[in-house]
Each structure stands twice: as C-alpha cells, then as structure tokens.
Design a protein around this motif. Structure first.
Motif, PDB file in Angstrom:
ATOM      1  N   LEU A  87       0.826  -1.209   0.000  1.00 20.08           N
ATOM      2  CA  LEU A  87       0.000   0.000   0.000  1.00 20.08           C
ATOM      3  C   LEU A  87       0.857   1.255   0.000  1.00 20.08           C
ATOM      4  N   THR A  88       2.173   1.085   0.119  1.00 18.53           N
ATOM      5  CA  THR A  88       3.092   2.222   0.073  1.00 18.53           C
ATOM      6  C   THR A  88       4.046   2.043  -1.090  1.00 18.53           C
ATOM      7  N   TYR A 163       7.950  -3.692  15.478  1.00 17.35           N
ATOM      8  CA  TYR A 163       7.855  -2.293  15.916  1.00 17.35           C
ATOM      9  C   TYR A 163       6.535  -1.672  15.444  1.00 17.35           C
ATOM     10  N   TYR A 164       6.176  -1.892  14.195  1.00 17.51           N
ATOM     11  CA  TYR A 164       4.943  -1.358  13.602  1.00 17.51           C
ATOM     12  C   TYR A 164       3.723  -1.773  14.424  1.00 17.51           C
ATOM     13  N   ASP A 171       0.637   4.456  10.127  1.00 17.61           N
ATOM     14  CA  ASP A 171       1.418   4.419   8.890  1.00 17.61           C
ATOM     15  C   ASP A 171       2.827   4.970   9.091  1.00 17.61           C
ATOM     16  N   THR A 172       2.954   5.992   9.938  1.00 14.57           N
ATOM     17  CA  THR A 172       4.269   6.583  10.178  1.00 14.57           C
ATOM     18  C   THR A 172       5.213   5.620  10.900  1.00 14.57           C
ATOM     19  N   SER A 173       4.667   4.612  11.583  1.00 14.67           N
ATOM     20  CA  SER A 173       5.497   3.621  12.277  1.00 14.67           C
ATOM     21  C   SER A 173       6.146   2.628  11.322  1.00 14.67           C
ATOM     22  N   CYS A 174       5.780   2.687  10.057  1.00 11.40           N
ATOM     23  CA  CYS A 174       6.402   1.826   9.045  1.00 11.40           C
ATOM     24  C   CYS A 174       7.161   2.650   8.020  1.00 11.40           C
ATOM     25  N   ASN A 181       7.626  -0.560   3.795  1.00 14.68           N
ATOM     26  CA  ASN A 181       6.409  -0.685   2.998  1.00 14.68           C
ATOM     27  C   ASN A 181       5.335  -1.381   3.804  1.00 14.68           C
ATOM     28  N   ILE A 182       4.118  -0.832   3.789  1.00 12.96           N
ATOM     29  CA  ILE A 182       2.967  -1.483   4.398  1.00 12.96           C
ATOM     30  C   ILE A 182       2.363  -2.399   3.338  1.00 12.96           C
TER      31      ILE A 182
END
Length: 197
Positions: A87-88, A163-164, A171-174, A181-182
C-alpha cells in the motif's frame, strides 16, 4: 475486529523478503518474459533501478511491472506465494515503480510492515538497530523462528513489523525514513509467523 472498508488505493507488488534466490530469479525471468520488454529496461545495467545490485530489488521491480500490466488483481502478485501487495510506494530516488488504483480493504486488519526492496542495506541495518532497541527481536537471532533466511532485508522486515505492531500500526510507524512498505499480503513463512492486527 474492525469492519471491512473498501477503498480505491494505489497498490504495488513487491517480492517477499524471505523469498529464495532461485524463486526471485524465476519471478524476474517470468515477469520480464510476459510483459513488454521495455518495462524491465530500468533494472538492466545503467537503468534507473540497476543500483544497488540486488536480486530482491530487480525481482520486485519486474513483479510490479507484471502486476500493473495484468490489471492489479491479487493473483497477478502471487508468484507462488512470494509476492506482497504493498500500500506504500516502493520507489526510491530515480527508481520509480509504476502504481495504480485498485479496490482494497482499507481497514487496519491484515497489515504488515516490511523492508522496501529499494532500500540500501545500510538503511535496513539501521532499521534493525532502531526497532530492536524498542522491541524484543529474539526471533531474528540465531535459533529464532525468523533467523533464516539470514538476509538483512528479511531480518529487518521482521523487526520493522514487530515495531509497527507495537506502536499501533500507524502508517508513520512503518516509514523508517522511506525504507518501509505497508503490505496487505501476509509475509509469514514456515515457522516465522509475523504479527498482524
């Protein structure tokens, strides 16, 4: 459990970081042989995606070109269970991955964080050090369920995903400075089960 929300989002196809060298080579050859040859020019010597010299990057680029050319259906990114729908955007620097919109479940259920195939090994190693300073990374150490294959991008993907999820799947945690990439496809393999929501 969160209810499904269908949204039209840009998606990309990338290789699962745990994929064997043989499978990556097969995916690369299959994808490039079944799309316009110009779509794989960027990963050839001197192309915009030829550096770093990394089979995971080359296979991901070709798999994405195939996925985009075939209409962005989840089965066009399966590649024998070695593809992940992202998704990223996995693009980095001059290496641009084509992306296109498709209908996806936009709830937080079933999301994972993995290392971008375009990220440098130095950046990915920094991600391991950061994430493992915040979460228990024993599963990527020798003897752990996710130690093999012993590649920096595979170990980083496990640590980044830990961690995510510990930080609530924001989203910022990835992001990891653009090197995460998510994905919507489960990157787990063998005994290595990656946490999802």
């Amino acid at each position: 459990m969160e209810a499904s929300r269908v949204a039209y989002l840009k998606t990309w196809c990338i290789a699962k970081p745990s994929t064997s060298k043989e499978a990556l080579e097969n995916n690369l050859q299959y994808a490039c042989n079944n799309i316009n040859a110009m779509d794989c020019k960027a990963i050839q010597e001197g192309g915009s995606c030829s550096k770093p010299n990394d089979l995971l990057l080359y296979a991901s680029f070709a798999m994405n070109a195939y996925y985009q050319a075939r209409g962005r259906h989840y089965w066009n990114c399966d590649f024998g269970n070695s593809g992940l729908i992202s998704l990223t955007d996995p693009s980095s620097g001059n290496c641009t991955y084509e992306g296109g919109e498709t209908a996806v479940d936009d709830s937080n259920s079933g999301k994972w964080c993995v290392a971008s195939p375009s990220a440098s090994d130095d950046q990915i190693q920094a991600n391991i050090e950061f994430a493992c300073g915040k979460v228990d990374c024993s599963i990527i150490r020798s003897g752990g369920a996710c130690f093999e294959p012993n590649t920096v991008k595979n170990r980083a993907s496990v640590a980044m995903n830990l961690y995510y999820h510990q930080t609530g799947q924001a989203d910022t945690s990835c992001d990891f400075n653009g090197s995460g990439n998510i994905v919507r496809t489960d990157p787990s393999y063998g005994d290595c089960k990656l946490k999802s929501s």
